[in-house]
Scaffold this active site. Structure first.
Site, PDB file in Angstrom:
ATOM      1  N   SER A 147      -2.091 -11.891  50.954  1.00 50.40           N
ATOM      2  CA  SER A 147      -2.021 -12.896  52.519  1.00 50.40           C
ATOM      3  C   SER A 147      -0.949 -13.997  51.816  1.00 50.40           C
ATOM      4  O   SER A 147      -0.740 -14.259  50.959  1.00 50.40           O
ATOM      5  CB  SER A 147      -3.293 -13.336  52.528  1.00 50.40           C
ATOM      6  N   TYR A 191     -11.331 -17.217  49.491  1.00 47.71           N
ATOM      7  CA  TYR A 191     -10.425 -16.333  50.095  1.00 47.71           C
ATOM      8  C   TYR A 191      -9.083 -16.495  49.280  1.00 47.71           C
ATOM      9  O   TYR A 191      -8.507 -15.200  48.766  1.00 47.71           O
ATOM     10  CB  TYR A 191     -10.406 -16.200  51.372  1.00 47.71           C
TER      11      TYR A 191
HETATM   12  N1  LIG Z   1      -5.555 -10.861  60.063  1.00 49.61           N
HETATM   13  C1  LIG Z   1      -4.813 -11.705  59.279  1.00 49.61           C
HETATM   14  O1  LIG Z   1      -4.411 -12.815  59.835  1.00 49.61           O
HETATM   15  C2  LIG Z   1      -4.695 -11.469  58.087  1.00 49.61           C
HETATM   16  C3  LIG Z   1      -3.825 -12.415  57.438  1.00 49.61           C
HETATM   17  C4  LIG Z   1      -3.491 -12.081  55.880  1.00 49.61           C
HETATM   18  C5  LIG Z   1      -4.265 -11.039  55.152  1.00 49.61           C
HETATM   19  N2  LIG Z   1      -4.915 -10.233  55.935  1.00 49.61           N
HETATM   20  C6  LIG Z   1      -5.455  -9.313  54.946  1.00 49.61           C
HETATM   21  O2  LIG Z   1      -5.517  -8.220  55.560  1.00 49.61           O
HETATM   22  C7  LIG Z   1      -6.547  -7.039  55.326  1.00 49.61           C
HETATM   23  C8  LIG Z   1      -7.386  -6.344  56.674  1.00 49.61           C
HETATM   24  O3  LIG Z   1      -7.930  -7.395  57.278  1.00 49.61           O
HETATM   25  P1  LIG Z   1      -7.797  -7.238  59.013  1.00 49.61           P
HETATM   26  O4  LIG Z   1      -6.960  -8.648  59.688  1.00 49.61           O
HETATM   27  O5  LIG Z   1      -7.332  -6.149  59.347  1.00 49.61           O
HETATM   28  O6  LIG Z   1      -9.335  -7.673  59.234  1.00 49.61           O
HETATM   29  P2  LIG Z   1     -10.333  -6.678  59.815  1.00 49.61           P
HETATM   30  O7  LIG Z   1      -9.935  -6.261  61.334  1.00 49.61           O
HETATM   31  O8  LIG Z   1     -11.555  -7.419  59.886  1.00 49.61           O
HETATM   32  O9  LIG Z   1     -10.355  -5.460  58.959  1.00 49.61           O
HETATM   33  C9  LIG Z   1     -11.029  -5.630  58.000  1.00 49.61           C
HETATM   34  C10 LIG Z   1     -11.161  -4.033  57.276  1.00 49.61           C
HETATM   35  O10 LIG Z   1     -11.698  -4.295  56.058  1.00 49.61           O
HETATM   36  C11 LIG Z   1     -12.868  -3.347  55.920  1.00 49.61           C
HETATM   37  N3  LIG Z   1     -13.886  -3.915  55.153  1.00 49.61           N
HETATM   38  C12 LIG Z   1     -14.573  -5.113  55.140  1.00 49.61           C
HETATM   39  N4  LIG Z   1     -15.454  -5.050  54.034  1.00 49.61           N
HETATM   40  C13 LIG Z   1     -15.288  -3.623  53.409  1.00 49.61           C
HETATM   41  C14 LIG Z   1     -16.222  -3.197  52.430  1.00 49.61           C
HETATM   42  N5  LIG Z   1     -17.166  -3.995  51.627  1.00 49.61           N
HETATM   43  N6  LIG Z   1     -15.909  -1.981  51.861  1.00 49.61           N
HETATM   44  C15 LIG Z   1     -14.828  -1.143  52.615  1.00 49.61           C
HETATM   45  N7  LIG Z   1     -14.086  -1.730  53.561  1.00 49.61           N
HETATM   46  C16 LIG Z   1     -14.425  -2.971  53.923  1.00 49.61           C
HETATM   47  C17 LIG Z   1     -13.334  -3.194  57.369  1.00 49.61           C
HETATM   48  O11 LIG Z   1     -13.902  -2.019  57.822  1.00 49.61           O
HETATM   49  P3  LIG Z   1     -15.797  -1.753  57.789  1.00 49.61           P
HETATM   50  O12 LIG Z   1     -16.164  -2.916  58.393  1.00 49.61           O
HETATM   51  O13 LIG Z   1     -15.772  -0.490  58.624  1.00 49.61           O
HETATM   52  O14 LIG Z   1     -16.086  -1.703  56.308  1.00 49.61           O
HETATM   53  C18 LIG Z   1     -12.044  -3.278  58.102  1.00 49.61           C
HETATM   54  O15 LIG Z   1     -11.583  -1.790  58.164  1.00 49.61           O
HETATM   55  C19 LIG Z   1      -7.516  -7.955  54.631  1.00 49.61           C
HETATM   56  O16 LIG Z   1      -7.448  -7.786  53.483  1.00 49.61           O
HETATM   57  C20 LIG Z   1      -7.135  -9.383  55.146  1.00 49.61           C
HETATM   58  O17 LIG Z   1      -7.402 -10.306  53.968  1.00 49.61           O
HETATM   59  C21 LIG Z   1      -5.321 -10.365  57.080  1.00 49.61           C
END
Ligand SMILES: NC(=O)c1ccc[n+]([C@@H]2O[C@H](COP(=O)([O-])OP(=O)(O)OC[C@H]3O[C@@H](n4cnc5c(N)ncnc54)[C@H](OP(=O)(O)O)[C@@H]3O)[C@@H](O)[C@H]2O)c1
Length: 267
Positions: A140, A153
């Site tokens: 991130s 985080y």
């Molecule tokens: N959205 C942003 O603005 C942003 C910015 C920078 C970085 N990121 C990074 O991008 C990545 C994906 O996030 P997102 O934005 O797509 O959020 P999201 O829609 O909440 O997706 C998160 C994913 O992680 C999985 N997950 C959560 N806890 C887990 C666990 N204990 N074991 C296995 N899987 C788990 C969830 O699946 P289940 O609930 O089915 O387990 C879901 O598929 C993350 O690493 C986040 O830090 C996001």
């Protein structure tokens, strides 16, 4: 098609960036291993991908590293090899440092840091044996800086950079490549799923914020950057400038960040 026939394992594939990346890699000809905790959602994503029968669902909880060796053995048995591991699954945080319980801090570190590290170590021997493989880590902008309400985080994402930079150097000569992906704001369910002071998630009561790029745009940049073998990929709007400010004018970034208000629904 850039990834024709390649086996791409994506964690966090049930939602957001992981889901969009699954669609993008499938369009590029990849055969997918889709992981997260929710098999029904993974099945939905699998069916929505190009050539659904080419992909498999492999449920996995990133907070349960004891299950990883069996999961890797299963993936290798069913797919023969793993070309790309996308460590994408993760949770964010919505609590001030002084309010966060140690249990909540440790829970976040398990999913965002120790999980990807342990899964990578479980996958690495098979990649080393073939002298080929690509580890992708979704970090991130918070991997470079910290803002109010995101202390643990930001710590987890910073830790990923140190760990995976070292790993890249250790295995480069064996043909293993490492890419760190640093998105800014992306419109996903990340705020709703973020952990509060006691490790609780807010759930759908927190709406997806309007700001940020669509997950599809983030996924397209991720796939493009991985195909080019980039070591780092910065994706997003002007918030990505924070990474450059941290390097070039840290005092200015500090001033900007000090003025930011902690908000539950902000990304
Ligand atoms: N959205 C942003 O603005 C942003 C910015 C920078 C970085 N990121 C990074 O991008 C990545 C994906 O996030 P997102 O934005 O797509 O959020 P999201 O829609 O909440 O997706 C998160 C994913 O992680 C999985 N997950 C959560 N806890 C887990 C666990 N204990 N074991 C296995 N899987 C788990 C969830 O699946 P289940 O609930 O089915 O387990 C879901 O598929 C993350 O690493 C986040 O830090 C996001």
């Amino acid at each position: 098609m850039k990834f024709a026939g390649q086996i791409v394992w994506i964690t966090g594939a049930s939602s957001g960036i992981g889901e969009a990346s699954a669609f993008a890699f499938a369009r590029e000809g990849a055969r997918l291993v889709l992981s997260s905790r929710r098999p029904d959602e993974l099945e939905r994503v699998r069916r929505a991908c190009a050539r659904p029968d080419d992909h498999i669902v492999l449920p996995l909880d990133l907070a349960q590293p004891g299950t990883f060796p069996a999961a890797v053995a299963d993936a290798l048995l069913r797919c023969g090899r793993i070309d790309v591991l996308v460590n994408n699954g993760g949770v964010s945080q919505r609590s001030l440092a002084m309010d966060a319980t140690e249990a909540a801090e440790r829970a976040l570190m398990e999913v965002d840091y120790f999980g990807p590290v342990a899964l990578t170590k479980a996958v690495l021997p098979a990649m080393r044996a073939r002298r080929a493989g690509h580890i992708v880590v979704v970090s991130s902008v918070m991997g470079y800086l910290g803002t109010p309400g995101r202390s643990t985080y930001a710590a987890a994402k910073h830790a990923l950079h140190g760990y995976f930079d070292s790993l890249r150097a250790e295995h480069w000569r064996e043909g293993i490549r490492v890419t760190l992906v640093c998105p800014g704001y992306v419109r996903t369910a990340i705020s709703a799923n973020a952990l509060g002071p006691r490790g609780e998630s807010h759930g759908p009561t927190v709406a997806t914020p309007a700001r940020g790029i669509p997950a599809e745009k983030c996924a397209a940049a991720l796939v493009r950057g991985v195909a080019r073998g980039r070591e780092e990929i910065f994706i997003g709007g002007r918030e990505v400038a924070g990474i450059y400010l941290k390097r070039l004018a840290p005092w200015l970034l500090s001033r900007i960040v000090r003025r930011m208000k902690f908000s539950i629904s902000a990304k």
